[in-house]
Design a protein around this motif. Structure first.
Motif, PDB file in Angstrom:
ATOM      1  N   UNK A 121       0.845  -1.190   0.000  1.00 61.89           N
ATOM      2  CA  UNK A 121       0.000   0.000   0.000  1.00 61.89           C
ATOM      3  C   UNK A 121       0.883   1.244   0.000  1.00 61.89           C
ATOM      4  N   UNK A 122       0.625   2.224  -0.895  1.00 53.83           N
ATOM      5  CA  UNK A 122       1.479   3.416  -0.994  1.00 53.83           C
ATOM      6  C   UNK A 122       1.594   4.162   0.335  1.00 53.83           C
ATOM      7  N   UNK A 123       2.786   4.712   0.585  1.00 50.35           N
ATOM      8  CA  UNK A 123       3.040   5.383   1.861  1.00 50.35           C
ATOM      9  C   UNK A 123       2.138   6.601   2.066  1.00 50.35           C
ATOM     10  N   UNK A 124       1.839   7.336   0.998  1.00 52.66           N
ATOM     11  CA  UNK A 124       0.974   8.500   1.150  1.00 52.66           C
ATOM     12  C   UNK A 124      -0.437   8.088   1.553  1.00 52.66           C
ATOM     13  N   UNK A 125      -0.903   6.942   1.048  1.00 51.01           N
ATOM     14  CA  UNK A 125      -2.220   6.432   1.422  1.00 51.01           C
ATOM     15  C   UNK A 125      -2.239   6.094   2.909  1.00 51.01           C
ATOM     16  N   UNK A 126      -1.183   5.445   3.372  1.00 49.10           N
ATOM     17  CA  UNK A 126      -1.076   5.095   4.792  1.00 49.10           C
ATOM     18  C   UNK A 126      -1.064   6.354   5.660  1.00 49.10           C
ATOM     19  N   UNK A 127      -0.285   7.347   5.278  1.00 50.85           N
ATOM     20  CA  UNK A 127      -0.172   8.587   6.047  1.00 50.85           C
ATOM     21  C   UNK A 127      -1.506   9.318   6.115  1.00 50.85           C
ATOM     22  N   UNK A 128      -2.208   9.365   4.977  1.00 50.35           N
ATOM     23  CA  UNK A 128      -3.485  10.080   4.946  1.00 50.35           C
ATOM     24  C   UNK A 128      -4.518   9.383   5.823  1.00 50.35           C
ATOM     25  N   UNK A 129      -4.574   8.051   5.759  1.00 52.05           N
ATOM     26  CA  UNK A 129      -5.523   7.322   6.594  1.00 52.05           C
ATOM     27  C   UNK A 129      -5.231   7.538   8.067  1.00 52.05           C
TER      28      UNK A 129
END
Length: 232
Positions: free
Chosen positions: A2-10
């Protein structure tokens, strides 16, 4: 993975939700104050109802409103509690009814437990847990989140706003990517001034992501002020 930006945003959106809940429970913390992140006047049309007999609060954003911090909220958040929010051992159960934040829909339950005031760090400590929590992003990808956190909420002073320090671990999964485990290796920090500016993203800390094939990525957060940027 899973992309790091997706993880950070969640991660940031979940922190935003939990702060909305804590602010709905009580805006004044002993003699200190947390800037109220939930304010009826800041999101036109919001309805807050309190059922003290059944220990339940309902926050209804209706068909949608935008707060003065630029966050779009729709639907209903429900909060069931066992005791006064400030009492050590008190527990909150957060539910969602057609609720979305900035276009991301959330389903399931989250649980918070007050672990007591930490004298040395001047912070309130909460355990946070989610099992099979669902978050659907703007591309209609549905993520399943399991997490267990310890959150230290360092109270505001006359010199600085509140600070959130997260530790813990969990998993993320979706049909589009392999299952990803995560572990916070250096406390993830959220700043009041960034949350107020509508940027629910980490400012400091490190997190290790591990795919189900044992591929690893280390995310380092180190931001200048509250500007959004890509984690390293």
């Amino acid at each position: 993975m899973i992309p790091t930006m997706e993880v950070s945003e969640m991660m940031g959106l979940i922190e935003e939700v939990d702060l909305l809940v804590l602010s709905a429970m009580q805006q004044d913390l002993t003699q200190q104050k947390i800037m109220p992140l939930l304010d009826e006047s800041s999101c036109p049309g919001t309805r807050i109802s309190r059922d003290e007999k059944n220990k339940r609060i309902t926050v209804d954003y209706g068909e949608g409103c935008v707060s003065n911090r630029g966050l779009e909220k729709k639907g209903i958040i429900t909060i069931s509690y066992t005791a006064n929010f400030l009492h050590k051992g008190s527990q909150l159960t957060i539910g969602f009814e057609n609720f979305s934040l900035n276009g991301k829909q959330m389903e399931g339950q989250r649980k918070l437990e007050n672990k007591g005031y930490q004298t040395e760090s001047r912070s309130l400590r909460f355990a946070s847990e989610a099992i099979n929590f669902q978050l659907t992003n703007s591309n209609r990808q549905k993520f399943t989140i399991n997490q267990s956190y310890i959150r230290d909420l360092q109270l505001s002073t006359e010199y600085a706003g509140f600070r959130i320090y997260l530790s813990g671990s969990g998993t993320l999964s979706t049909d589009d990517y392999s299952k990803t485990s995560f572990e916070i290796v250096k406390s993830i920090v959220f700043l009041q001034e960034c949350m107020e500016s509508g940027v629910p993203a980490p400012s400091e800390g490190s997190m290790q992501l591990i795919s189900d094939k044992n591929e690893k990525i280390l995310i380092n957060y180190d931001r200048d002020g509250c500007l959004l940027n890509h984690p390293e």
